[in-house]
Scaffold this motif. Sequence first.
Motif, mmCIF file in Angstrom:
data_model
loop_
_atom_site.group_PDB
_atom_site.id
_atom_site.type_symbol
_atom_site.label_atom_id
_atom_site.label_comp_id
_atom_site.label_asym_id
_atom_site.label_seq_id
_atom_site.Cartn_x
_atom_site.Cartn_y
_atom_site.Cartn_z
ATOM 1 N N SER A 1 0.847 -1.277 -0.008
ATOM 2 C CA SER A 1 -0.046 0.033 -0.253
ATOM 3 C C SER A 1 0.965 1.278 0.056
ATOM 4 N N LEU A 2 1.985 1.296 0.270
ATOM 5 C CA LEU A 2 2.995 2.088 0.075
ATOM 6 C C LEU A 2 3.505 2.669 -1.139
ATOM 7 N N GLY A 3 3.383 1.728 -2.299
ATOM 8 C CA GLY A 3 3.491 2.278 -3.311
ATOM 9 C C GLY A 3 4.913 1.614 -3.977
ATOM 10 N N LEU A 4 5.562 0.591 -3.302
ATOM 11 C CA LEU A 4 6.654 0.368 -3.617
ATOM 12 C C LEU A 4 6.703 -0.728 -4.668
ATOM 13 N N SER A 5 7.753 -1.042 -5.476
ATOM 14 C CA SER A 5 7.921 -1.621 -6.833
ATOM 15 C C SER A 5 7.584 -3.065 -6.361
ATOM 16 N N ASP A 6 7.170 -3.949 -7.376
ATOM 17 C CA ASP A 6 7.126 -5.397 -7.177
ATOM 18 C C ASP A 6 8.415 -6.080 -6.576
ATOM 19 N N ALA A 7 9.545 -5.684 -7.343
ATOM 20 C CA ALA A 7 10.911 -6.203 -7.218
ATOM 21 C C ALA A 7 11.098 -5.841 -5.424
ATOM 22 N N LEU A 8 10.974 -4.904 -5.137
ATOM 23 C CA LEU A 8 11.179 -4.468 -3.690
ATOM 24 C C LEU A 8 10.246 -5.337 -2.712
ATOM 25 N N LEU A 9 8.951 -5.462 -3.151
ATOM 26 C CA LEU A 9 8.171 -6.118 -2.235
ATOM 27 C C LEU A 9 8.513 -7.641 -2.283
ATOM 28 N N LYS A 10 9.060 -8.226 -3.318
ATOM 29 C CA LYS A 10 9.645 -9.670 -3.318
ATOM 30 C C LYS A 10 10.750 -9.660 -2.418
ATOM 31 N N ALA A 11 11.736 -8.632 -2.259
ATOM 32 C CA ALA A 11 12.847 -8.637 -1.533
ATOM 33 C C ALA A 11 12.336 -8.714 -0.014
ATOM 34 N N ILE A 12 11.335 -7.540 0.322
ATOM 35 C CA ILE A 12 10.866 -7.448 1.593
ATOM 36 C C ILE A 12 10.212 -8.857 2.201
ATOM 37 N N SER A 13 9.748 -9.399 1.186
ATOM 38 C CA SER A 13 9.113 -10.505 1.695
ATOM 39 C C SER A 13 10.072 -11.688 1.906
ATOM 40 N N LYS A 14 10.990 -11.683 1.326
ATOM 41 C CA LYS A 14 12.060 -12.671 1.146
ATOM 42 C C LYS A 14 12.769 -12.509 2.743
ATOM 43 N N LYS A 15 13.068 -11.183 3.154
ATOM 44 C CA LYS A 15 13.417 -10.847 4.561
ATOM 45 C C LYS A 15 12.355 -11.428 5.563
ATOM 46 N N GLY A 16 11.218 -11.853 5.184
ATOM 47 C CA GLY A 16 10.076 -12.228 6.335
ATOM 48 C C GLY A 16 9.397 -11.079 6.924
ATOM 49 N N TYR A 17 9.535 -9.610 6.214
ATOM 50 C CA TYR A 17 8.765 -8.643 6.767
ATOM 51 C C TYR A 17 7.329 -8.634 6.266
ATOM 52 N N THR A 18 6.458 -8.329 6.908
ATOM 53 C CA THR A 18 4.819 -8.332 6.612
ATOM 54 C C THR A 18 4.414 -7.104 6.582
#
Length: 425
Positions: free
Chosen positions: A5-22
């Motif tokens: 919802s913050l407007g970050l790109s899909d590539a960043l969202l994928k990296a964030i998810s990989k780090k385990g952050y929700t």
Amino acid sequence: MSFQSLGLSDALLKAISKKGYTTPSPIQEKAIPPVLEGRDVLASAQTGTGKTAGFTLPLLHYLSENPKAKFRPIRALILTPTRELAAQVHQSVKDYSEFLNISSMVIFGGVNQKPQVARLRQGVDVLIATPGRLLDLHNQNLLSIKRVEVFVLDEADRMLDMGFLRDIERVMKLMPEKRQNLMFSATFSKDIRKLANGILNNPIQVEATPENTTVEAISQKVYRVAKGKKTGLIIKLISDGNWKQVLVFTRTKHGANKLCKKMISSGITAAAIHGNKSQGARTKALAGFKNGSVKVLVATDIAARGLDIPLLPHVVNFELPNISEDYVHRIGRTGRAGANGQALSLVSADETTYLRDIEKLIGQKIDVEIVEGFEPDPNASTVPIKPGQNRQQRNSRNSGSKNSSGNRNNRNKSNNSRRRNDRRN
């Protein structure tokens, strides 16, 4: 709110998810949107609240969404006060840019510059640096920051504490006037706000928590103890509690080395980390502490902003800092990312004033305990020993020009030492 919802790109969202952050932390929630809008931001957040992602994520989004020149100049500069923090920020940049075509690197002093220069020549988008090494390489015409689009000043208050104001001013003159500026820090003093006025253009100010408050998840306790019994008490606490990972703060480098040796002689694996240690020794000590081969890491305040150790359970102030704000930064090494942590302080009579100032700063009284056999000395003076002042000077009743001269000499020595440390970074 979600990261999506913050407007970050899909590539960043994928990296964030990989780090385990929700879900984003409060500072990320408040800082990321205005940074994405291209606004200058003045952000205050206590340590351990995720402020690094608060600027790295939108910075990487901007760089990935905007075309880059064929020649790859340094597009973003992140300036930090210490080597450890620079390395930590660089790791975050690497983690979050895993699925992006963005290059990054870190430079700091204390190591051979040749590998850094070779890497710079390959082109880099994001440069994380300490002031000394950055200016050194620039003066050798080995790097240019004249095309920087985004400038981040991380831990700005610590920058001033360490005497980096002139270096910051030099760096500012080397960058283009038109750029986005971000200032992130745990606290903001009047001096910091003055600095911000000279760097930021019509900034939006965000604050995740009240200034100088401590993380609620941190349990704080004071042990009143005689000065000469501190070493015995901390060894007892670690041994009896079977603590596996303890970060201990001392006020001086000599004190860190001395305590470390005492720990080792008592059968506790320990390592010291401070400004006089080589970068290799500092890296080795930190690695051992993280992997569990070193149980106790004894550090000076140089480590207070640069250590990122997930789920660190114990922080001990072997000596209270004479600057109250440093207490907040020290204990902020535990209780990170919502985890519980314990911060203990061994307080002797001459630290009574420091304790009172700390309690005033954080707005709470800290629980006090006395351990049998390690009681405080009822006859000890409560007058604090100032930096550079020994017991004879403290107890002396002499006054006048002699003392004034001595104080000036102490200040001069302190300033000279600070300048040497600046260059070491």
